[in-house]
Motif scaffolding. Sequence first.
Motif, PDB file in Angstrom:
ATOM      1  N   VAL A 236       0.807  -0.999  -0.146  1.00 35.57           N
ATOM      2  CA  VAL A 236       0.072   0.051   0.086  1.00 35.57           C
ATOM      3  C   VAL A 236       0.976   1.227   0.257  1.00 35.57           C
ATOM      4  O   VAL A 236       1.900   1.321   0.940  1.00 35.57           O
ATOM      5  N   ARG A 237       0.666   2.138  -1.138  1.00 38.27           N
ATOM      6  CA  ARG A 237       1.500   3.428  -1.075  1.00 38.27           C
ATOM      7  C   ARG A 237       0.358   4.776  -1.025  1.00 38.27           C
ATOM      8  O   ARG A 237      -0.274   4.575  -1.580  1.00 38.27           O
ATOM      9  N   TYR A 238       1.090   5.512  -0.279  1.00 37.71           N
ATOM     10  CA  TYR A 238       0.285   6.912  -0.216  1.00 37.71           C
ATOM     11  C   TYR A 238       1.434   7.855  -0.194  1.00 37.71           C
ATOM     12  O   TYR A 238       2.254   8.311   0.732  1.00 37.71           O
ATOM     13  N   ALA A 239       1.497   8.386  -1.420  1.00 35.70           N
ATOM     14  CA  ALA A 239       2.640   9.433  -1.519  1.00 35.70           C
ATOM     15  C   ALA A 239       3.819   8.742  -1.629  1.00 35.70           C
ATOM     16  O   ALA A 239       4.128   7.705  -2.173  1.00 35.70           O
ATOM     17  N   ASP A 240       4.857   9.049  -0.560  1.00 37.74           N
ATOM     18  CA  ASP A 240       6.080   8.396  -0.449  1.00 37.74           C
ATOM     19  C   ASP A 240       6.114   7.658   0.658  1.00 37.74           C
ATOM     20  O   ASP A 240       7.020   6.945   1.263  1.00 37.74           O
ATOM     21  N   ASP A 241       4.843   7.447   1.278  1.00 40.06           N
ATOM     22  CA  ASP A 241       4.702   6.555   2.415  1.00 40.06           C
ATOM     23  C   ASP A 241       4.466   5.119   1.694  1.00 40.06           C
ATOM     24  O   ASP A 241       3.302   4.886   1.275  1.00 40.06           O
ATOM     25  N   CYS A 242       5.198   3.903   1.996  1.00 36.46           N
ATOM     26  CA  CYS A 242       4.826   2.636   1.247  1.00 36.46           C
ATOM     27  C   CYS A 242       5.055   1.477   2.526  1.00 36.46           C
ATOM     28  O   CYS A 242       6.219   1.604   2.929  1.00 36.46           O
ATOM     29  N   ASN A 243       4.261   0.818   2.561  1.00 37.16           N
ATOM     30  CA  ASN A 243       4.248  -0.413   3.482  1.00 37.16           C
ATOM     31  C   ASN A 243       3.874  -1.599   2.662  1.00 37.16           C
ATOM     32  O   ASN A 243       3.045  -1.523   1.656  1.00 37.16           O
ATOM     33  N   ILE A 244       4.876  -2.655   2.715  1.00 34.41           N
ATOM     34  CA  ILE A 244       5.026  -4.034   2.069  1.00 34.41           C
ATOM     35  C   ILE A 244       4.733  -5.045   2.893  1.00 34.41           C
ATOM     36  O   ILE A 244       5.309  -5.170   3.839  1.00 34.41           O
ATOM     37  N   TYR A 245       3.614  -5.895   2.666  1.00 28.28           N
ATOM     38  CA  TYR A 245       3.261  -6.690   3.580  1.00 28.28           C
ATOM     39  C   TYR A 245       3.743  -8.248   3.033  1.00 28.28           C
ATOM     40  O   TYR A 245       3.346  -8.623   2.087  1.00 28.28           O
ATOM     41  N   VAL A 246       4.286  -8.854   4.108  1.00 23.19           N
ATOM     42  CA  VAL A 246       4.749 -10.230   3.865  1.00 23.19           C
ATOM     43  C   VAL A 246       4.243 -11.262   5.005  1.00 23.19           C
ATOM     44  O   VAL A 246       3.602 -10.826   5.974  1.00 23.19           O
ATOM     45  N   LYS A 247       4.834 -12.362   4.808  1.00 18.80           N
ATOM     46  CA  LYS A 247       4.327 -13.582   5.929  1.00 18.80           C
ATOM     47  C   LYS A 247       5.149 -13.753   7.011  1.00 18.80           C
ATOM     48  O   LYS A 247       4.728 -14.433   7.893  1.00 18.80           O
ATOM     49  N   SER A 248       6.426 -13.349   6.797  1.00 21.36           N
ATOM     50  CA  SER A 248       7.432 -13.873   7.768  1.00 21.36           C
ATOM     51  C   SER A 248       8.214 -12.855   7.913  1.00 21.36           C
ATOM     52  O   SER A 248       8.432 -11.949   7.298  1.00 21.36           O
ATOM     53  N   ARG A 249       8.817 -13.103   9.304  1.00 25.64           N
ATOM     54  CA  ARG A 249       9.964 -11.879   9.439  1.00 25.64           C
ATOM     55  C   ARG A 249      11.197 -11.854   8.579  1.00 25.64           C
ATOM     56  O   ARG A 249      12.019 -10.938   8.368  1.00 25.64           O
ATOM     57  N   ARG A 250      11.441 -13.224   8.276  1.00 24.13           N
ATOM     58  CA  ARG A 250      12.858 -13.399   7.389  1.00 24.13           C
ATOM     59  C   ARG A 250      12.421 -12.776   5.941  1.00 24.13           C
ATOM     60  O   ARG A 250      13.573 -12.265   5.419  1.00 24.13           O
ATOM     61  N   ALA A 251      11.271 -12.798   5.494  1.00 24.14           N
ATOM     62  CA  ALA A 251      10.919 -12.293   4.244  1.00 24.14           C
ATOM     63  C   ALA A 251      10.995 -10.674   4.288  1.00 24.14           C
ATOM     64  O   ALA A 251      11.388  -9.916   3.259  1.00 24.14           O
ATOM     65  N   THR A 252      10.862 -10.117   5.394  1.00 27.44           N
ATOM     66  CA  THR A 252      10.785  -8.588   5.561  1.00 27.44           C
ATOM     67  C   THR A 252      12.282  -8.264   5.451  1.00 27.44           C
ATOM     68  O   THR A 252      12.488  -6.985   4.748  1.00 27.44           O
ATOM     69  N   GLU A 253      13.470  -8.954   5.725  1.00 28.15           N
ATOM     70  CA  GLU A 253      14.634  -8.639   5.582  1.00 28.15           C
ATOM     71  C   GLU A 253      15.088  -8.488   4.104  1.00 28.15           C
ATOM     72  O   GLU A 253      15.764  -7.620   3.869  1.00 28.15           O
ATOM     73  N   ARG A 254      14.971  -9.386   3.502  1.00 29.69           N
ATOM     74  CA  ARG A 254      15.040  -9.875   2.129  1.00 29.69           C
ATOM     75  C   ARG A 254      14.298  -8.717   1.232  1.00 29.69           C
ATOM     76  O   ARG A 254      15.026  -8.201   0.414  1.00 29.69           O
ATOM     77  N   VAL A 255      13.119  -8.372   1.649  1.00 29.24           N
ATOM     78  CA  VAL A 255      12.448  -7.352   0.803  1.00 29.24           C
ATOM     79  C   VAL A 255      12.710  -5.867   0.998  1.00 29.24           C
ATOM     80  O   VAL A 255      13.132  -4.872   0.100  1.00 29.24           O
ATOM     81  N   MET A 256      13.258  -5.612   2.298  1.00 29.70           N
ATOM     82  CA  MET A 256      13.677  -4.284   2.446  1.00 29.70           C
ATOM     83  C   MET A 256      15.146  -4.223   1.709  1.00 29.70           C
ATOM     84  O   MET A 256      15.446  -3.056   1.261  1.00 29.70           O
ATOM     85  N   GLU A 257      16.074  -5.272   1.701  1.00 27.46           N
ATOM     86  CA  GLU A 257      17.181  -5.126   1.229  1.00 27.46           C
ATOM     87  C   GLU A 257      16.803  -4.841  -0.451  1.00 27.46           C
ATOM     88  O   GLU A 257      17.618  -3.801  -1.176  1.00 27.46           O
ATOM     89  N   SER A 258      16.036  -5.711  -1.131  1.00 23.97           N
ATOM     90  CA  SER A 258      15.683  -5.579  -2.416  1.00 23.97           C
ATOM     91  C   SER A 258      15.149  -4.030  -3.170  1.00 23.97           C
ATOM     92  O   SER A 258      15.361  -3.536  -3.857  1.00 23.97           O
ATOM     93  N   CYS A 259      14.284  -3.653  -1.938  1.00 21.50           N
ATOM     94  CA  CYS A 259      13.470  -2.504  -2.330  1.00 21.50           C
ATOM     95  C   CYS A 259      14.454  -1.144  -2.244  1.00 21.50           C
ATOM     96  O   CYS A 259      14.464  -0.278  -2.907  1.00 21.50           O
ATOM     97  N   THR A 260      15.269  -1.287  -1.181  1.00 20.22           N
ATOM     98  CA  THR A 260      16.402  -0.288  -0.910  1.00 20.22           C
ATOM     99  C   THR A 260      17.311  -0.160  -2.206  1.00 20.22           C
ATOM    100  O   THR A 260      17.427   0.845  -2.513  1.00 20.22           O
ATOM    101  N   LYS A 261      17.675  -1.224  -2.593  1.00 17.18           N
ATOM    102  CA  LYS A 261      18.594  -1.531  -3.999  1.00 17.18           C
ATOM    103  C   LYS A 261      17.855  -0.828  -5.359  1.00 17.18           C
ATOM    104  O   LYS A 261      18.600   0.025  -5.869  1.00 17.18           O
TER     105      LYS A 261
END
Length: 491
Positions: free
Chosen positions: A291-316
């Motif tokens: 869900v994105r509202y202007a520059d605020d973006c939240n990405i929803y996943v099912k596990s804590r392990r997935a959050t770290e992977r998604v954070m890294e790929s999105c930052t890149k």
Amino acid sequence: MIKLQEVSRGHSTIGNGKDLTIVVFEMKEGEIVQELQKTNKIGYLYEGKMETESIKGVYSTITLDNTEKDGATSLLDKMLDRDNLNKAYKRVKKNGGSSGTDNMSIEEMLPYLKENREELLRSIRRGKYKPKPVRRVEIPKPDGGIRLLGVPTVIDRMLQQALVQVLEPIFEPTFSDNSYGFRPNRNAHQAIKRAKEYYEEGYTQVVDIDLAKYFDTVNHDILMDMIAEKVKDKLVLKLIRAYLKSGVMVNGIISKTEEGTPQGGNLSPMLSNIYLTAFGRMLANRGHKFVRYADDCNIYVKSRRATERVMESCTKYLEGKLKLTVNKKKSTVGSPLKLKFLGYSMYKIRGRVGIRPHQKSYAKFKNKVKEITKRNRGRAIEQILKELKLFTTGWIAYYKICDMQNKMKQFNEWIRRRIRQYIWKQWKKISAKFSNLQKLGINKYKAWEWANTRKGYWRIADSYILHRTLTNEYLTSIGYDNISKRYEALH
């Protein structure tokens, strides 16, 4: 009601017969006045036109040089169309706001347009128009930072709004369905409800990405390439680029803008959405729930392990492809039950997921009420209650989708106590307290006794003395708006 009359006919001879036609109307109560008109063909009469009551008081301009060689209407022509400019003018006037670097007020815009219409339109059509620098305004953030806003001149706000109105139909279909900020018929309520749906589907972990000074760091070249994919009118592209490069004025000194879309202009929100469309497309292609509202973006996943992977790929992606900066201190991962998104958070009780204001939002509410009702402000109680109603009305409207009935009752009692404290402080002297207590129905003996109480302001505000005199009904009679009842009326 405005009285419509047929406009008189007339014509003038133009040297080459191909000059632009400028028709100007100034609507006044009971009449329509037609200004000088030029026809695009020698010797032709211009038929009378009618204006509707809906644009009463609006000064409008239109050009008849409205087609390209192939007969298709250009985007610039659509922008400068009389009805489009009318709509933009009314929108800017309705929104109000302060003046820009030229100090022109909203009220002065109409006389200026009447005097300079031809020169303004001619400069835009020739690609010679130069927007004025925006006025820099610094807004303190709750976390101690500063949000930089740019206030364009009223003329530039009108032209930017006219641009938005013709660009919107082009870019709206390209935006992600999960994008909710600064779009027609979309709002923060829909965004948090979509986030709640993801949580209920089992996506119980969130990647919260914070972009550092997003509006000030947008890369102009990347943005213009994105716009050029859909917009082929070179004059429109040149005008957008001119707004991006218009510069900012701080303390009388003008600085160039090599990047960013100054937050505060009418065009900026749409440009920011265009810039982040590629990011949304990337997330969708990878199957992410977001869900994105202007520059605020939240990405929803099912596990804590997935959050770290998604954070890294999105930052890149954001830093590599879009040349943005991810604020690693504020970007975080965790549960939507604890993290704040658009001022909201979620809660779970007996298997049911609900929406509530985040604890920080409650704290900001109380701080603002304290600021308004501070007992040494020296304002009339009527003014205090008016300010209070204005603030609470907006706050409740924003958070009305939340479950907070008990909280509103608690806040209602707390606000009443602060109002009683303020009134007691206003009475100040013993003689004034004695007199006012008698006016409110207390006998002479008790009024004198209570007027001489040595209790502190906050304590006396919750005492029998003021509950008996400054009753809930009395506070309502002098203008207090019961926030608990107003919240209940919305449900």
